[in-house]
Design a protein around this motif. Structure first.
Motif, mmCIF file in Angstrom:
data_model
loop_
_atom_site.group_PDB
_atom_site.id
_atom_site.type_symbol
_atom_site.label_atom_id
_atom_site.label_comp_id
_atom_site.label_asym_id
_atom_site.label_seq_id
_atom_site.Cartn_x
_atom_site.Cartn_y
_atom_site.Cartn_z
ATOM 1 N N UNK A 191 0.872 -1.172 0.000
ATOM 2 C CA UNK A 191 0.000 0.000 0.000
ATOM 3 C C UNK A 191 0.906 1.219 0.000
ATOM 4 N N UNK A 192 0.677 2.105 -0.968
ATOM 5 C CA UNK A 192 1.462 3.334 -1.039
ATOM 6 C C UNK A 192 0.531 4.534 -1.002
ATOM 7 N N UNK A 193 1.099 5.684 -0.607
ATOM 8 C CA UNK A 193 0.345 6.929 -0.608
ATOM 9 C C UNK A 193 1.161 8.006 -1.292
ATOM 10 N N UNK A 194 0.452 8.831 -2.021
ATOM 11 C CA UNK A 194 1.068 9.982 -2.681
ATOM 12 C C UNK A 194 0.232 11.196 -2.320
ATOM 13 N N UNK A 195 0.859 12.146 -1.662
ATOM 14 C CA UNK A 195 0.212 13.393 -1.278
ATOM 15 C C UNK A 195 0.689 14.466 -2.240
ATOM 16 N N UNK A 196 -0.230 15.331 -2.646
ATOM 17 C CA UNK A 196 0.104 16.408 -3.574
ATOM 18 C C UNK A 196 1.409 17.097 -3.158
ATOM 19 N N UNK A 197 2.345 17.175 -4.104
ATOM 20 C CA UNK A 197 3.600 17.870 -3.851
ATOM 21 C C UNK A 197 4.655 17.060 -3.129
ATOM 22 N N UNK A 228 -16.329 -1.366 -6.502
ATOM 23 C CA UNK A 228 -16.978 -0.835 -5.300
ATOM 24 C C UNK A 228 -17.125 -1.988 -4.314
ATOM 25 N N UNK A 229 -16.441 -1.866 -3.180
ATOM 26 C CA UNK A 229 -16.501 -2.886 -2.136
ATOM 27 C C UNK A 229 -17.079 -2.245 -0.885
ATOM 28 N N UNK A 230 -18.222 -2.733 -0.463
ATOM 29 C CA UNK A 230 -18.893 -2.223 0.732
ATOM 30 C C UNK A 230 -19.051 -0.705 0.672
ATOM 31 N N UNK A 231 -19.375 -0.188 -0.519
ATOM 32 C CA UNK A 231 -19.632 1.234 -0.698
ATOM 33 C C UNK A 231 -18.395 2.091 -0.936
ATOM 34 N N UNK A 232 -17.206 1.516 -0.853
ATOM 35 C CA UNK A 232 -15.971 2.271 -1.082
ATOM 36 C C UNK A 232 -15.522 2.059 -2.527
ATOM 37 N N UNK A 233 -15.226 3.163 -3.224
ATOM 38 C CA UNK A 233 -14.871 3.090 -4.639
ATOM 39 C C UNK A 233 -13.360 3.068 -4.833
ATOM 40 N N UNK A 234 -12.921 2.132 -5.672
ATOM 41 C CA UNK A 234 -11.509 1.997 -6.018
ATOM 42 C C UNK A 234 -11.387 1.995 -7.544
ATOM 43 N N UNK A 247 -4.729 16.425 -2.323
ATOM 44 C CA UNK A 247 -5.190 15.150 -2.853
ATOM 45 C C UNK A 247 -4.271 14.042 -2.351
ATOM 46 N N UNK A 248 -4.873 12.998 -1.807
ATOM 47 C CA UNK A 248 -4.123 11.831 -1.343
ATOM 48 C C UNK A 248 -4.526 10.658 -2.227
ATOM 49 N N UNK A 249 -3.547 10.075 -2.896
ATOM 50 C CA UNK A 249 -3.786 8.916 -3.738
ATOM 51 C C UNK A 249 -3.198 7.698 -3.042
ATOM 52 N N UNK A 250 -4.064 6.739 -2.715
ATOM 53 C CA UNK A 250 -3.616 5.509 -2.079
ATOM 54 C C UNK A 250 -3.702 4.393 -3.117
ATOM 55 N N UNK A 251 -2.611 3.668 -3.275
ATOM 56 C CA UNK A 251 -2.539 2.574 -4.240
ATOM 57 C C UNK A 251 -2.357 1.265 -3.497
ATOM 58 N N UNK A 252 -3.225 0.317 -3.800
ATOM 59 C CA UNK A 252 -3.180 -1.018 -3.203
ATOM 60 C C UNK A 252 -2.794 -2.024 -4.283
ATOM 61 N N UNK A 253 -1.774 -2.811 -4.022
ATOM 62 C CA UNK A 253 -1.352 -3.857 -4.958
ATOM 63 C C UNK A 253 -1.630 -5.201 -4.312
ATOM 64 N N UNK A 254 -2.399 -6.027 -5.029
ATOM 65 C CA UNK A 254 -2.771 -7.365 -4.549
ATOM 66 C C UNK A 254 -2.183 -8.435 -5.443
ATOM 67 N N UNK A 255 -1.730 -9.526 -4.814
ATOM 68 C CA UNK A 255 -1.328 -10.716 -5.555
ATOM 69 C C UNK A 255 -2.562 -11.590 -5.678
ATOM 70 N N UNK A 309 -7.290 4.570 -4.701
ATOM 71 C CA UNK A 309 -8.350 5.286 -3.991
ATOM 72 C C UNK A 309 -7.924 6.743 -3.853
ATOM 73 N N UNK A 310 -8.814 7.652 -4.243
ATOM 74 C CA UNK A 310 -8.504 9.069 -4.170
ATOM 75 C C UNK A 310 -9.244 9.709 -3.012
ATOM 76 N N UNK A 311 -8.544 10.571 -2.312
ATOM 77 C CA UNK A 311 -9.151 11.314 -1.217
ATOM 78 C C UNK A 311 -8.655 12.745 -1.258
#
Length: 142
Positions: free
Chosen positions: A43-49, A104-110, A132-140, A124-126
């Motif tokens: 799981x990674x996060x990217x915050x604006x700037x 969409x899992x349990x109402x959360x959009x990815x 803006x916070x971009x969270x990226x989830x990588x699944x095997x 996932x964008x927030x």
């Protein structure tokens, strides 16, 4: 002339072999292709700037990194506390759906960034206070 022809033929064979060796196993984003069992890899996060950072171990205990998320064809999604147990609850089930490239899992959009036979990458964008916070989830995939 024969040496030139041989060199060109060898170069063409190398180019063709290299091109086909790099072919990705991407899949179309469909319900049928999403059905499967997944385990979170990162799981990674990217915050604006700011640069992207890996937050996997900050947000997930080691016992969570072997848990399975199972997407079923009946649009149920089950989280199974597999491997090392985190709690006394072994699993829970919610609903999931697909709207274009949005899972969409349990109402959360990815947003689905990529889907292959072995990997699912979700984003996932927030936003908070114009950041803006971009969270990226990588699944095997299993």
């Amino acid at each position: 002339m024969n040496k030139t022809f041989t060199k060109i033929l060898v170069l063409i064979l190398i180019a063709v072999t290299s091109f086909t060796a790099c072919t990705k196993d991407t899949q179309a984003i469909t319900v049928a292709n999403l059905v499967g069992t997944y385990v979170l890899v990162s799981q990674t996060e990217k915050v604006t700037g700011h640069p992207e950072i890996d937050v996997t171990t900050e947000y997930h205990d080691p016992c969570e990194l072997d848990d399975q998320t199972i997407l079923r064809s009946d649009f149920s999604a089950t989280l199974v506390d597999a491997g090392t147990k985190c709690s006394t609850v072994d699993s829970w089930t919610v609903n999931w759906s697909l709207d274009g490239n949005v899972l969409i899992i349990d109402g959360v959009e990815y947003n689905i960034k990529s889907l292959s036979q072995s990997t699912l990458v979700l984003e996932e964008l927030g936003a908070q206070n114009n950041i803006v916070i971009t969270t990226t989830y990588t699944y095997r995939r299993y």
